[in-house]
Write a protein that holds these residues in place. Sequence first.
Motif, mmCIF file in Angstrom:
data_model
loop_
_atom_site.group_PDB
_atom_site.id
_atom_site.type_symbol
_atom_site.label_atom_id
_atom_site.label_comp_id
_atom_site.label_asym_id
_atom_site.label_seq_id
_atom_site.Cartn_x
_atom_site.Cartn_y
_atom_site.Cartn_z
ATOM 1 N N LYS A 138 -87.981 -139.854 35.069
ATOM 2 C CA LYS A 138 -88.302 -138.534 35.624
ATOM 3 C C LYS A 138 -89.420 -138.647 36.664
ATOM 4 N N LYS A 139 -90.396 -139.515 36.401
ATOM 5 C CA LYS A 139 -91.494 -139.670 37.354
ATOM 6 C C LYS A 139 -90.977 -140.324 38.650
ATOM 7 N N LEU A 140 -90.059 -141.269 38.522
ATOM 8 C CA LEU A 140 -89.456 -141.874 39.716
ATOM 9 C C LEU A 140 -88.778 -140.785 40.550
ATOM 10 N N ALA A 141 -88.096 -139.866 39.854
ATOM 11 C CA ALA A 141 -87.399 -138.779 40.543
ATOM 12 C C ALA A 141 -88.376 -137.895 41.320
ATOM 13 N N GLU A 142 -89.579 -137.735 40.758
ATOM 14 C CA GLU A 142 -90.580 -136.915 41.450
ATOM 15 C C GLU A 142 -91.182 -137.641 42.646
ATOM 16 N N GLU A 143 -91.383 -138.945 42.503
ATOM 17 C CA GLU A 143 -92.118 -139.703 43.518
ATOM 18 C C GLU A 143 -91.254 -140.198 44.667
ATOM 19 N N TYR A 144 -89.962 -140.298 44.463
ATOM 20 C CA TYR A 144 -89.083 -140.878 45.490
ATOM 21 C C TYR A 144 -88.050 -139.858 45.967
ATOM 22 N N PRO A 145 -87.579 -139.997 47.210
ATOM 23 C CA PRO A 145 -86.633 -139.012 47.745
ATOM 24 C C PRO A 145 -85.228 -139.119 47.159
ATOM 25 N N VAL A 146 -84.913 -140.236 46.521
ATOM 26 C CA VAL A 146 -83.574 -140.431 45.970
ATOM 27 C C VAL A 146 -83.343 -139.438 44.812
ATOM 28 N N THR A 147 -82.115 -138.945 44.696
ATOM 29 C CA THR A 147 -81.778 -138.020 43.603
ATOM 30 C C THR A 147 -81.496 -138.845 42.346
ATOM 31 N N ILE A 148 -82.157 -138.502 41.249
ATOM 32 C CA ILE A 148 -82.003 -139.264 40.007
ATOM 33 C C ILE A 148 -81.519 -138.347 38.887
ATOM 34 N N LYS A 149 -80.494 -138.787 38.158
ATOM 35 C CA LYS A 149 -80.004 -138.087 36.965
ATOM 36 C C LYS A 149 -80.305 -138.967 35.760
ATOM 37 N N THR A 150 -80.719 -138.362 34.643
ATOM 38 C CA THR A 150 -81.096 -139.177 33.486
ATOM 39 C C THR A 150 -80.149 -138.975 32.302
ATOM 40 N N THR A 151 -79.957 -140.068 31.575
ATOM 41 C CA THR A 151 -79.040 -140.097 30.432
ATOM 42 C C THR A 151 -79.747 -140.684 29.215
ATOM 43 N N PHE A 152 -79.595 -140.007 28.079
ATOM 44 C CA PHE A 152 -80.170 -140.506 26.823
ATOM 45 C C PHE A 152 -79.172 -141.440 26.138
ATOM 46 N N LEU A 153 -79.548 -142.712 26.014
ATOM 47 C CA LEU A 153 -78.689 -143.735 25.401
ATOM 48 C C LEU A 153 -79.387 -144.348 24.188
ATOM 49 N N GLY A 154 -79.877 -143.495 23.299
ATOM 50 C CA GLY A 154 -80.516 -144.017 22.083
ATOM 51 C C GLY A 154 -79.572 -144.938 21.306
ATOM 52 N N ALA A 155 -78.272 -144.603 21.296
ATOM 53 C CA ALA A 155 -77.287 -145.410 20.554
ATOM 54 C C ALA A 155 -76.763 -146.541 21.438
ATOM 55 N N HIS A 156 -77.676 -147.417 21.840
ATOM 56 C CA HIS A 156 -77.310 -148.558 22.696
ATOM 57 C C HIS A 156 -77.110 -149.800 21.827
ATOM 58 N N ALA A 157 -77.934 -149.928 20.781
ATOM 59 C CA ALA A 157 -77.799 -151.043 19.825
ATOM 60 C C ALA A 157 -78.516 -150.611 18.555
ATOM 61 N N ILE A 158 -78.247 -151.330 17.474
ATOM 62 C CA ILE A 158 -78.944 -151.013 16.218
ATOM 63 C C ILE A 158 -80.251 -151.806 16.211
ATOM 64 N N PRO A 159 -81.406 -151.121 16.183
ATOM 65 C CA PRO A 159 -82.670 -151.852 16.262
ATOM 66 C C PRO A 159 -82.887 -152.739 15.043
ATOM 67 N N THR A 160 -83.683 -153.781 15.210
ATOM 68 C CA THR A 160 -83.910 -154.767 14.150
ATOM 69 C C THR A 160 -84.338 -154.094 12.845
ATOM 70 N N GLU A 161 -85.206 -153.092 12.944
ATOM 71 C CA GLU A 161 -85.720 -152.419 11.732
ATOM 72 C C GLU A 161 -84.609 -151.703 10.966
ATOM 73 N N TYR A 162 -83.487 -151.443 11.603
ATOM 74 C CA TYR A 162 -82.384 -150.730 10.941
ATOM 75 C C TYR A 162 -81.190 -151.648 10.697
ATOM 76 N N LYS A 163 -81.410 -152.963 10.777
ATOM 77 C CA LYS A 163 -80.295 -153.907 10.573
ATOM 78 C C LYS A 163 -79.626 -153.616 9.222
ATOM 79 N N GLY A 164 -78.322 -153.440 9.214
ATOM 80 C CA GLY A 164 -77.610 -153.122 7.979
ATOM 81 C C GLY A 164 -77.659 -151.648 7.614
ATOM 82 N N ASP A 165 -78.345 -150.854 8.410
ATOM 83 C CA ASP A 165 -78.454 -149.414 8.115
ATOM 84 C C ASP A 165 -78.198 -148.602 9.392
ATOM 85 N N LYS A 166 -76.996 -148.802 9.917
ATOM 86 C CA LYS A 166 -76.640 -148.115 11.160
ATOM 87 C C LYS A 166 -76.738 -146.599 11.000
#
Length: 411
Positions: free
Chosen positions: A165-193
């Motif tokens: 979001k800060k990049l979008a404010e500072e630069y002239p390029v148009t930026i859209k953001t996407t939430f990808l929390g479900a990209h991988a299962i973090p180490t702390e949750y191994k076996g507990d997807k």
Amino acid sequence: MKLLLTNIKELLQVRENAPQKLSGEAMKELPTLKNAWVFLNNGVIEDYGTMDQMGPHQGFKTIDCSGKIVLPAWCDSHSHLVYAGNREQEFVDRIKGLSYQEIAEKGGGIVNSAKKLQETSEEELYQQSAARLEEVMSLGTGALEIKSGYGLTTEAETKMLRVAKKLAEEYPVTIKTTFLGAHAIPTEYKGDKDGYLDLICNEMLPKVANENLAEYVDIFCEEGYFSVADMERILIEGKKYNLIPKVHVNQFNSIGGIASAVKHNALSVDHLEVMTNQDIEDLKNCDTMPVALPSCSYFLSIPYAPGRKMIDAGLPLALATDYNPGSTPSGNMNFVVATACIKMRLTPEEAINAATINGAYAMGLSNTHGSITKGKAANLIITKQVPSYGYLPYAFGSNLIDTVIINGEEV
Ligand code: NIG
Ligand code: FE
């Protein structure tokens, strides 16, 4: 700021009434004007025409484009440009014979990048990402989607999105953001997807939505990552916060993600290296844009999305970089366009349409980006002197960009 471009050898993607997207046969056509001019005013394209009919647009700052081609800046609808450090060591491991999946199983891959990102301050992450953004702008990208997904904790995921979001404010390029929390299962949750999915649904999604950090929601739907059922859960939950799906599917396996994403009105389905005939059928007659990421195939030595077959089946197709530290450490859309021609057998016209109009569609920017249309953003690439536009993908290793204009200003 007013800017006049004159004597343009050929002005590409000129559309009086630009379509939202282009599919099948229509992708073969790239409307152009030869010996043309364009007038930019206040960040938008105000007017254009041929040199024999110049109109009143004289006396402003002028760039002489003799021998040069002008086209809309690239619309890169899939990137992970905000990340920390690099994964050079995994690159060498792959050269020595390990597969992408084997590296991930050893604790490398996405969770490796997440560890680095969690340890990196927000300011440092911003600096690293800004340097990448400046590079892609100089390579002609005028609009860009950026995903989270290398945080995998509530704090680190929101940190990534704040940086975007800060990049979008500072630069002239148009930026859209996407939430990808479900990209991988973090180490702390191994076996507990499911535990991690609970965290995404109960904590991350509400915070991302509350702080207005993303417009889209994504998930890596793949064997060893998240199932189709997991995807349905995330998309349904995301919908409660008006987050529109744009999803990673069919990179290594076809597991039914496409049909499900289409059912949930995904704006785009991305990767598509492994496509069954049924997957192609499922993409017919819907509003979902298929997005191919040929630099990822190049870097990982995996199959290319069957772009030729998809367009011949009447589908639309967009092209994007997938810029990320693991599978595509490059944000160069010129290389993407060339590789789509060389490896996916798209014609130059199809590839340019896929990287402009259809790229804009895949990030909800059809009305403002992707073509030379009055009122659209003054985002343009001026090439060096070249024989024709087909020369751009043909001379794939040369930097043929002379000037990039974003929001009416020279980059
Ligand atoms: O789109 N495939 C999933 N995510 C990224 C790469 C992730 C990584 O290896 O860091 C992609 O290719
Ligand atoms: Fe990706």
